[in-house]
Enzyme design. Structure first.
Site, PDB file in Angstrom:
ATOM      1  N   GLU A 338     -12.075 -32.749  49.299  1.00 60.76           N
ATOM      2  CA  GLU A 338     -13.370 -32.732  48.634  1.00 60.76           C
ATOM      3  C   GLU A 338     -14.519 -33.438  49.357  1.00 60.76           C
ATOM      4  O   GLU A 338     -15.190 -34.297  48.766  1.00 60.76           O
ATOM      5  CB  GLU A 338     -13.225 -33.316  47.230  1.00 60.76           C
ATOM      6  N   GLU A 442      -6.331 -27.973  42.885  1.00 57.49           N
ATOM      7  CA  GLU A 442      -6.424 -28.760  41.656  1.00 57.49           C
ATOM      8  C   GLU A 442      -6.913 -27.887  40.506  1.00 57.49           C
ATOM      9  O   GLU A 442      -7.847 -27.105  40.667  1.00 57.49           O
ATOM     10  CB  GLU A 442      -7.390 -29.946  41.811  1.00 57.49           C
TER      11      GLU A 442
END
Length: 579
Positions: A338, A442
């Protein structure tokens, strides 16, 4: 873990999914040259802005700060030299020393930069008998998955996995009990926690956590739930080489990573190891290790240094995963979790991605070693069409959550259940055709953001109308309207209360059915790409983020390979992508 905006529906462009060859996705297809579209959402909108304030200031006052820039650059060079002296990173892939003695392609060093031939077959200290992963040809996690000594056919069989979050990188929302004794002393992340405790006390504190949060039984339970992969986040500090202003506990978590890989192998599970926290923080969120300012690739000399340091850590961890037995149990590697590309200038990040992947493959060799996985940086999948075509086993990772988007969190239950079938499935198909192999690293069962500290300590929640980021609070901006609206989300007493949403005992049979439908439609949608990793395997306080709790409570299937629900069961078929 983050908290990703949605990938919205787009017009079709490419006309075919790449043909499966070998392991299913041997090489990324060439770009079709067509436009897939652009994603929207609160974070996606920021990506199209002018960038952060630092770069805008520099652009307006370049002449005025020229002298200051020169001074900063010289200082940064000095810091880099000091780092290189302190820890001799390997800049020569063939022979130089590294954190682990420079293992490459079967050759090991002695831990001092020498290519030793004796002493445990030349293995550096990390590759002693305790760290070698033993693989049996008969070990397989379930009948749907090949044994570890045979290739997993990515693109032909889906990844079905969970994250081991909150283990080797702390997160307040996963283990709030580790932070609550120190919140009054301004502890908000692993950086401030370890800085407050000091190295010795922090080491003791973390060692107790590492040894109890994940155990051998964790991997056994994962196997017994029909899963085939685990994703293991790790911070850069696991590899040592810290600067004086980095208070993290070095090296300790690396030993637990090695133990985790051994357990994974023991139960026939494959692992995706990924760097979750980079020097300087790649996103400014607490799960990177340090919340606040992004000091990674932010257009400053410090940011450039942290970018280079991150590549060195990638190289060191890659060498480790080339060690004895590792090639079977760690076939995927996440270069960086991320990075907040939507808040940074993209061209330098594109260059960084290319350089990082090049260094990664220089170590593994062409056609060897793990898959390399890049995160979409919250730009949306369509922004990566044609990026790095024909790369050797390169995959794109996206994290899909409804709850961090003010529009999606307000959807009715029925619309939330159908959204994966109608939208996310198409996004996975399009990205697979236009970029190449795409996975979801995720997602969760949560349809609200009520988990304790999920948005950060003291930030509040969108669901009940208490959410207010620090920058909004400083500006005196009012709170947003509560996302929960009884007329859309049911009329049960307490439904719009985060306190009740965090309590399993509150969940009615109807609500559990809703959670089951939503979870399984996501699984169906994400298997239109390479597959999925659920976030997380467990938490302390919120069952909607715990795979183990969800399986026990009935909204997650007890066998991931035999799911009773999903899109088809709800009459929502997933149409093949046709371009």
């Amino acid at each position: 873990m983050s908290r990703e905006m949605l990938q919205t529906p787009h017009g079709a462009t490419n006309n075919a999914r790449p043909h499966d060859q070998g392991d299913g996705f041997p090489v990324k297809p060439l770009s079709s040259g067509t436009q897939v579209g652009s994603s929207t959402g609160t974070r996606g909108d920021s990506a199209n802005g002018s960038g952060n304030g630092t770069r805008s200031f520099v652009g307006r006052h370049r002449k005025k700060i020229l002298v200051g820039t020169v001074v900063l650059t010289l200082s940064a060079v000095g810091v880099l030299i000091a780092l290189l002296v302190k820890r001799p990173w390997n800049h020569n892939d063939e022979s130089s020393s590294s954190f682990f003695g420079g293992h490459r392609g079967g050759t090991h060093g002695d831990g001092n930069g020498n290519n030793a031939a004796g002493n445990n077959n030349g293995s550096p200290p990390r590759f002693d008998n305790k760290s070698v992963v033993q693989i049996s040809s008969s070990v397989r996690c379930n009948a749907h998955t090949p044994p570890l000594d045979q290739p997993f056919e990515y693109g032909k069989q889906p990844i079905r996995g969970v994250n081991l979050g909150g283990w080797l990188v702390l997160e307040p929302f996963i283990t709030p009990s580790m932070f609550e004794p120190y919140i009054s002393q301004n502890v908000t992340d692993e950086y401030t926690l370890t800085k407050l405790l000091g190295k010795e006390k922090a080491k003791e504190y973390l060692q107790k956590h590492y040894s109890t949060w994940v155990t051998e039984d964790t991997f056994k339970r994962i196997r017994d739930l029909g899963l085939n992969h685990v994703r293991i986040p790790v911070g850069f500090w696991a590899l040592g080489g810290l600067t004086e202003d980095e208070p993290y506990v070095p090296d300790l978590s690396l030993d637990y990573l090695l133990q985790g890989l051994k357990w994974a192998a023991q139960y026939g599970l494959r692992a995706m190891v990924e760097i979750h926290g980079a020097p300087g923080s790649q996103n400014g969120w607490n799960h990177s290790g340090r919340s606040g300012e992004i000091r990674w690739m932010n257009g400053t000399p410090e940011g450039e240094i942290n970018g280079e340091r991150t590549i060195e850590y990638i190289k060191q961890l890659t060498r480790l995963l080339q060690g004895p037995g590792m090639e079977h149990v760690s076939p995927m590697f996440g270069l960086l979790n991320e990075p907040a590309i939507f808040m940074l200038e993209r061209p330098p990040i594109d260059k960084w991605y290319k350089n990082a992947f090049k260094e990664f493959r220089n170590i593994t060799g062409a056609g060897k070693g793990p898959w390399g996985v890049l995160h979409d940086g919250f730009l949306g999948l369509t922004e990566w069409e044609g990026f790095m075509p024909n790369s050797d086993r390169l995959a794109l990772d996206v994290h899909n959550y409804l709850i961090f988007d003010h529009n999606l969190i307000r959807l009715s239950r029925n619309d939330q259940v159908n959204f994966p079938c109608d939208v996310w499935s198409k996004n996975m198909q399009k990205s697979t055709a236009a970029f190449g192999p795409t996975l979801v690293g995720e997602f969760s069962s949560a349809t609200n953001d009520c988990a304790t500290y999920l948005n950060g300590i003291g930030v509040g929640y969108r669901w009940d109308g208490s959410f207010q980021p620090e920058e909004d609070r400083i500006k005196g901006l009012p709170l947003d309207e509560a996302a929960c609206q009884p007329k859309l989300h049911g009329a049960e007493d307490g439904y719009c209360s985060c306190k009740e949403q965090n309590r399993i005992g509150y969940y009615t049979p109807e609500y559990r059915k809703f959670l089951s439908d939503f979870t399984q439609t996501q699984m169906d949608a994400f298997e239109q790409g390479m597959g999925w990793f659920y976030w997380n395997f467990k938490t302390e306080t919120n069952a909607l983020w715990s795979y183990f709790d969800g399986a026990e409570q009935g909204w997650i299937p007890k066998d991931a390979n035999n799911r009773p629900g999903g899109c088809l069961s709800l009459g929502r078929s997933i149409e093949p992508y046709s371009g």
